[in-house]
Design a protein around this motif. Structure first.
Motif, mmCIF file in Angstrom:
data_model
loop_
_atom_site.group_PDB
_atom_site.id
_atom_site.type_symbol
_atom_site.label_atom_id
_atom_site.label_comp_id
_atom_site.label_asym_id
_atom_site.label_seq_id
_atom_site.Cartn_x
_atom_site.Cartn_y
_atom_site.Cartn_z
ATOM 1 N N TRP A 1 0.390 -1.125 -0.196
ATOM 2 C CA TRP A 1 -0.242 0.181 0.357
ATOM 3 C C TRP A 1 1.205 0.964 0.080
ATOM 4 O O TRP A 1 0.967 2.623 -0.760
ATOM 5 C CB TRP A 1 -0.856 0.414 0.831
ATOM 6 N N GLN A 2 1.760 1.391 1.225
ATOM 7 C CA GLN A 2 3.666 2.574 1.155
ATOM 8 C C GLN A 2 3.742 2.820 -0.304
ATOM 9 O O GLN A 2 3.654 3.426 -1.035
ATOM 10 C CB GLN A 2 3.889 2.132 2.285
ATOM 11 N N PHE A 3 3.986 1.630 -0.810
ATOM 12 C CA PHE A 3 4.566 1.694 -1.925
ATOM 13 C C PHE A 3 4.323 2.183 -3.193
ATOM 14 O O PHE A 3 4.332 3.246 -4.649
ATOM 15 C CB PHE A 3 5.365 0.374 -3.000
ATOM 16 N N ALA A 4 2.702 1.648 -3.149
ATOM 17 C CA ALA A 4 1.636 2.284 -4.437
ATOM 18 C C ALA A 4 1.141 3.946 -3.623
ATOM 19 O O ALA A 4 1.394 4.258 -5.037
ATOM 20 C CB ALA A 4 0.199 1.464 -4.389
ATOM 21 N N HIS B 1 -7.159 5.927 0.931
ATOM 22 C CA HIS B 1 -6.759 5.756 0.494
ATOM 23 C C HIS B 1 -7.113 4.922 -0.613
ATOM 24 O O HIS B 1 -6.256 5.096 -1.542
ATOM 25 C CB HIS B 1 -5.426 6.034 0.454
ATOM 26 N N LEU B 2 -8.029 4.091 -0.703
ATOM 27 C CA LEU B 2 -8.039 2.885 -1.710
ATOM 28 C C LEU B 2 -8.416 3.599 -3.193
ATOM 29 O O LEU B 2 -7.725 2.659 -3.744
ATOM 30 C CB LEU B 2 -8.678 1.954 -0.866
ATOM 31 N N ALA B 3 -9.352 4.765 -3.196
ATOM 32 C CA ALA B 3 -9.852 5.043 -4.028
ATOM 33 C C ALA B 3 -9.133 5.367 -5.452
ATOM 34 O O ALA B 3 -8.960 5.659 -6.087
ATOM 35 C CB ALA B 3 -10.911 6.092 -4.151
ATOM 36 N N GLN B 4 -8.035 6.174 -4.380
ATOM 37 C CA GLN B 4 -6.391 7.163 -5.393
ATOM 38 C C GLN B 4 -5.850 5.848 -6.275
ATOM 39 O O GLN B 4 -5.034 5.631 -6.730
ATOM 40 C CB GLN B 4 -6.177 7.758 -4.584
ATOM 41 N N ILE B 5 -6.001 3.935 -4.972
ATOM 42 C CA ILE B 5 -5.344 3.842 -5.707
ATOM 43 C C ILE B 5 -5.124 2.999 -7.244
ATOM 44 O O ILE B 5 -5.958 2.078 -7.300
ATOM 45 C CB ILE B 5 -4.518 2.249 -4.893
ATOM 46 N N ASP B 6 -5.074 3.319 -8.029
ATOM 47 C CA ASP B 6 -5.867 3.369 -9.143
ATOM 48 C C ASP B 6 -5.313 2.335 -10.556
ATOM 49 O O ASP B 6 -5.759 1.916 -11.431
ATOM 50 C CB ASP B 6 -6.305 4.257 -10.476
ATOM 51 N N VAL B 7 -4.469 1.425 -10.665
ATOM 52 C CA VAL B 7 -3.579 0.341 -10.757
ATOM 53 C C VAL B 7 -4.608 -1.190 -11.251
ATOM 54 O O VAL B 7 -4.918 -1.189 -9.662
ATOM 55 C CB VAL B 7 -2.467 -0.217 -10.189
ATOM 56 N N PRO B 8 -4.161 -2.388 -12.081
ATOM 57 C CA PRO B 8 -4.912 -2.873 -11.989
ATOM 58 C C PRO B 8 -4.607 -3.881 -10.590
ATOM 59 O O PRO B 8 -3.411 -3.586 -10.468
ATOM 60 C CB PRO B 8 -4.475 -3.531 -13.401
#
Ligand code: MLT
Length: 263
Positions: free
Chosen positions: A101-104, A199-206
């Motif tokens: 998560w932190q890397f993303a 923050h999940l909504a902003q992690i938009d990678v597949p």
């Protein structure tokens, strides 16, 4: 296996195969060897990197607190040192997922896709954080067997204890070889990790979320809810597996990963 200087720490890393880069991030209190089913089963299509996080395996141990942010930054520096410029598929299990998560959030340009195995998005409750601090003290006083005894009964599916006892024993041996200061630092880091739900909504990678059917630490229903909050995620439940799905059922997990990376 090689020791690579990644900022202030040297990280041990196994590198194998060719193709798109896949970075495998182990759980607590383990090392890269938990990924041997993926190191054996995916290197025909992927360039696999399986490091030991700071404090674990043969990597440097730094006493104090190892935050999830720090471990994510270590991985970015590791990729830089290894001259991996292509964005990676990052696959983290449990604590490796907290680091993912932190890397993303901190190194988005370095990320192509995300695979989250048996992990959580929420922070610890105050009681859980206090329990981790207590275990850290216990490990410092008594050695890593305190961590092994606390965790081993929760890690696997019932059928793994019965049918694959060698996996349970190998995991115990990994924990017993781990430096008490490394275990303590990760426990303190997990105790203070942030809740990433908002923050999940902003992690938009597949993203692919993988969860063992019998995972009692990060149960399938909780991971399904995380998948629903990510903009671009799918969920796979792995039968006859617990919290260590990639280790317990490598063929099923590798099949899910193959399908995901082929898309
Ligand atoms: C892990 O497998 O990394 C741990 O179970 C994570 C945790 O204790 O939250």
């Amino acid at each position: 296996m090689a020791l690579v200087q990644a900022g202030e720490v040297r990280l041990n890393v196994v590198e194998r195969g060719s193709g798109a880069p896949l970075l495998l991030v182990h759980g607590y209190p383990l090392d890269h060897s938990m990924w041997h089913g993926q190191l054996d089963g995916l290197t025909d299509i992927l360039h696999v990197f399986a490091p030991d996080l700071r404090g674990f395996g043969k990597s440097d141990v730094k006493p104090g607190t190892a935050s999830m942010e720090q471990m994510a930054d270590d991985l970015a520096r590791l990729l830089e040192a290894l001259k991996v410029t292509r964005p990676v598929i990052l696959c983290g299990l449990s604590m490796g997922g907290y680091v993912a998560w932190q890397f993303a959030l901190r190194h988005r340009p370095r990320l192509a896709k995300l695979i989250l195995c048996d992990t959580r998005a929420i922070a610890d409750t105050p009681e859980a954080a206090a329990g981790r601090r207590k275990t850290a003290e216990q490990v410092r006083a008594e050695g890593p067997s305190a961590a092994a005894d606390a965790l081993l009964p929760k890690l696997f599916a019932p059928q793994t204890y019965q049918q694959q006892p060698q996996i349970v024993e190998a995991t115990r041996q990994v924990i017993l070889r781990t430096h008490p200061a490394g275990i303590g630092a990760a426990l303190l880091g997990m105790a203070e990790r942030p809740d990433v739900t908002s923050h999940l909504a902003q992690i938009d990678v597949p993203a692919l979320l993988i969860c063992g059917q019998h995972d009692s630490i990060s149960p399938p229903d909780e991971m399904r809810q995380i998948a629903a909050k990510l903009p671009n995620a799918r969920f796979a439940e792995v039968a006859s597996a617990g919290h260590m799905a990639p280790l317990e059922q490598p063929q099923a997990v590798n099949a899910a990963i193959r399908e995901f990376v082929a898309d």
